[in-house]
Design a protein around this motif. Structure first.
Motif, PDB file in Angstrom:
ATOM      1  N   GLN A 121       3.879  11.193 -12.438  1.00  0.00           N
ATOM      2  CA  GLN A 121       4.317  11.280 -11.041  1.00  0.00           C
ATOM      3  C   GLN A 121       3.426  10.405 -10.171  1.00  0.00           C
ATOM      4  OE1 GLN A 121       4.539  15.308  -9.705  1.00  0.00           O
ATOM      5  NE2 GLN A 121       6.002  15.896 -11.275  1.00  0.00           N
ATOM      6  N   MET A 122       4.050   9.567  -9.371  1.00  0.00           N
ATOM      7  CA  MET A 122       3.360   8.728  -8.404  1.00  0.00           C
ATOM      8  C   MET A 122       4.061   8.880  -7.064  1.00  0.00           C
ATOM      9  SD  MET A 122       2.417   5.158 -10.327  1.00  0.00           S
ATOM     10  CE  MET A 122       1.571   4.525  -8.892  1.00  0.00           C
ATOM     11  N   ALA A 150       0.827  -1.209   0.000  1.00  0.00           N
ATOM     12  CA  ALA A 150       0.000   0.000   0.000  1.00  0.00           C
ATOM     13  C   ALA A 150       0.863   1.262   0.000  1.00  0.00           C
ATOM     14  CB  ALA A 150      -0.935  -0.001   1.202  1.00  0.00           C
ATOM     15  N   GLU A 151       1.900   1.259   0.820  1.00  0.00           N
ATOM     16  CA  GLU A 151       2.766   2.443   0.873  1.00  0.00           C
ATOM     17  C   GLU A 151       3.496   2.655  -0.444  1.00  0.00           C
ATOM     18  OE1 GLU A 151       6.731   3.963   3.177  1.00  0.00           O
ATOM     19  OE2 GLU A 151       5.207   2.932   4.363  1.00  0.00           O
ATOM     20  N   ARG A 152       4.019   1.585  -1.017  1.00  0.00           N
ATOM     21  CA  ARG A 152       4.787   1.711  -2.253  1.00  0.00           C
ATOM     22  C   ARG A 152       3.912   2.188  -3.413  1.00  0.00           C
ATOM     23  NH1 ARG A 152       9.953   1.961  -2.012  1.00  0.00           N
ATOM     24  NH2 ARG A 152      11.069   0.771  -3.533  1.00  0.00           N
ATOM     25  N   LEU A 153       2.648   1.721  -3.439  1.00  0.00           N
ATOM     26  CA  LEU A 153       1.745   2.119  -4.524  1.00  0.00           C
ATOM     27  C   LEU A 153       0.975   3.398  -4.217  1.00  0.00           C
ATOM     28  CD1 LEU A 153       0.290  -1.338  -5.609  1.00  0.00           C
ATOM     29  CD2 LEU A 153       2.173  -0.053  -6.645  1.00  0.00           C
ATOM     30  N   LYS A 201       3.938  -0.851 -10.137  1.00  0.00           N
ATOM     31  CA  LYS A 201       4.029   0.603 -10.275  1.00  0.00           C
ATOM     32  C   LYS A 201       4.594   0.980 -11.645  1.00  0.00           C
ATOM     33  CE  LYS A 201       5.569   4.508  -7.505  1.00  0.00           C
ATOM     34  NZ  LYS A 201       6.244   4.894  -6.271  1.00  0.00           N
ATOM     35  N   GLN A 202       5.636   0.291 -12.076  1.00  0.00           N
ATOM     36  CA  GLN A 202       6.238   0.575 -13.379  1.00  0.00           C
ATOM     37  C   GLN A 202       5.255   0.282 -14.509  1.00  0.00           C
ATOM     38  OE1 GLN A 202       9.093   2.176 -13.943  1.00  0.00           O
ATOM     39  NE2 GLN A 202       8.404   2.201 -16.052  1.00  0.00           N
ATOM     40  N   ARG A 203       4.512  -0.798 -14.382  1.00  0.00           N
ATOM     41  CA  ARG A 203       3.510  -1.128 -15.398  1.00  0.00           C
ATOM     42  C   ARG A 203       2.406  -0.074 -15.450  1.00  0.00           C
ATOM     43  NH1 ARG A 203       2.721  -7.632 -14.537  1.00  0.00           N
ATOM     44  NH2 ARG A 203       4.881  -8.177 -14.929  1.00  0.00           N
ATOM     45  N   LEU A 204       1.994   0.416 -14.278  1.00  0.00           N
ATOM     46  CA  LEU A 204       0.978   1.455 -14.234  1.00  0.00           C
ATOM     47  C   LEU A 204       1.472   2.743 -14.885  1.00  0.00           C
ATOM     48  CD1 LEU A 204      -0.404   0.987 -10.602  1.00  0.00           C
ATOM     49  CD2 LEU A 204      -1.630   0.548 -12.746  1.00  0.00           C
ATOM     50  N   VAL A 205       2.695   3.108 -14.587  1.00  0.00           N
ATOM     51  CA  VAL A 205       3.274   4.324 -15.169  1.00  0.00           C
ATOM     52  C   VAL A 205       3.374   4.192 -16.688  1.00  0.00           C
ATOM     53  CG1 VAL A 205       5.418   5.667 -15.341  1.00  0.00           C
ATOM     54  CG2 VAL A 205       4.490   5.066 -13.099  1.00  0.00           C
ATOM     55  N   PHE A 254      11.722 -10.018   6.341  1.00  0.00           N
ATOM     56  CA  PHE A 254      12.811  -9.734   5.406  1.00  0.00           C
ATOM     57  C   PHE A 254      12.544 -10.321   4.019  1.00  0.00           C
ATOM     58  CE2 PHE A 254      16.895 -10.696   3.397  1.00  0.00           C
ATOM     59  CZ  PHE A 254      17.427  -9.421   3.338  1.00  0.00           C
ATOM     60  N   MET A 255      12.267 -11.611   3.950  1.00  0.00           N
ATOM     61  CA  MET A 255      12.107 -12.286   2.659  1.00  0.00           C
ATOM     62  C   MET A 255      10.787 -11.909   1.980  1.00  0.00           C
ATOM     63  SD  MET A 255      14.909 -13.961   2.463  1.00  0.00           S
ATOM     64  CE  MET A 255      14.702 -15.157   1.184  1.00  0.00           C
ATOM     65  N   ASN A 256       9.685 -12.076   2.694  1.00  0.00           N
ATOM     66  CA  ASN A 256       8.374 -11.803   2.123  1.00  0.00           C
ATOM     67  C   ASN A 256       8.192 -10.303   1.892  1.00  0.00           C
ATOM     68  OD1 ASN A 256       5.975 -12.856   1.150  1.00  0.00           O
ATOM     69  ND2 ASN A 256       4.970 -12.837   3.128  1.00  0.00           N
ATOM     70  N   GLY A 257       8.703  -9.496   2.808  1.00  0.00           N
ATOM     71  CA  GLY A 257       8.595  -8.044   2.660  1.00  0.00           C
ATOM     72  C   GLY A 257       9.340  -7.534   1.440  1.00  0.00           C
ATOM     73  N   ASN A 258      10.550  -8.028   1.225  1.00  0.00           N
ATOM     74  CA  ASN A 258      11.310  -7.610   0.049  1.00  0.00           C
ATOM     75  C   ASN A 258      10.688  -8.119  -1.247  1.00  0.00           C
ATOM     76  OD1 ASN A 258      13.598  -5.892   0.725  1.00  0.00           O
ATOM     77  ND2 ASN A 258      14.178  -7.578   2.050  1.00  0.00           N
ATOM     78  N   ALA A 259      10.122  -9.318  -1.225  1.00  0.00           N
ATOM     79  CA  ALA A 259       9.425  -9.833  -2.411  1.00  0.00           C
ATOM     80  C   ALA A 259       8.212  -8.964  -2.722  1.00  0.00           C
ATOM     81  CB  ALA A 259       9.008 -11.281  -2.193  1.00  0.00           C
ATOM     82  N   ALA A 260       7.474  -8.570  -1.687  1.00  0.00           N
ATOM     83  CA  ALA A 260       6.309  -7.704  -1.879  1.00  0.00           C
ATOM     84  C   ALA A 260       6.728  -6.342  -2.416  1.00  0.00           C
ATOM     85  CB  ALA A 260       5.548  -7.542  -0.564  1.00  0.00           C
ATOM     86  N   LEU A 261       7.833  -5.828  -1.921  1.00  0.00           N
ATOM     87  CA  LEU A 261       8.347  -4.540  -2.383  1.00  0.00           C
ATOM     88  C   LEU A 261       8.725  -4.601  -3.863  1.00  0.00           C
ATOM     89  CD1 LEU A 261       9.095  -1.712  -1.339  1.00  0.00           C
ATOM     90  CD2 LEU A 261      11.358  -2.605  -0.844  1.00  0.00           C
TER      91      LEU A 261
END
Length: 91
Positions: free
Chosen positions: A88-89, A22-25, A69-73, A55-62
């Motif tokens: 701009q996002m 949610a934060e990243r998007l 995000k790149q696809r949306l842009v 660490f593992m799941n969080g970085n995969a989600a990121l």
């Protein structure tokens, strides 16, 4: 929608993944749905122990959120007939 094979055994990993995505998007938490299931639907997870889930799941989600995000842009730039650098996002 985010798919995870990590088992939430009280450590809050589903909430953590939701917050990261949610934060990243730049969207509200309620806009992110976590699907925690077995390997019929999700990637394999090596286990919910220690602090590796964040660490593992969080970085995969990121990384997945960055890809979305790149696809949306790219799609928005195409639709608005401009360069992706003009979109701009939230970061």
């Amino acid at each position: 929608m985010s798919f995870t094979g990590a088992a939430d055994i009280g450590q809050g990993c589903n909430t953590m993944v939701t917050q990261i995505v949610a934060e990243r998007l730049g969207v509200a938490l309620g806009r992110v749905k976590i699907v925690a299931a077995d390997t019929d639907l999700t990637p394999i997870d090596l286990g919910s122990y220690s602090s590796r889930v964040t660490f593992m799941n969080g970085n995969a989600a990121l990384q997945a959120a960055d890809s979305v995000k790149q696809r949306l842009v790219t799609a928005a730039a195409r639709k608005m007939n401009c360069s992706p650098q003009d979109i701009q996002m939230p970061r």
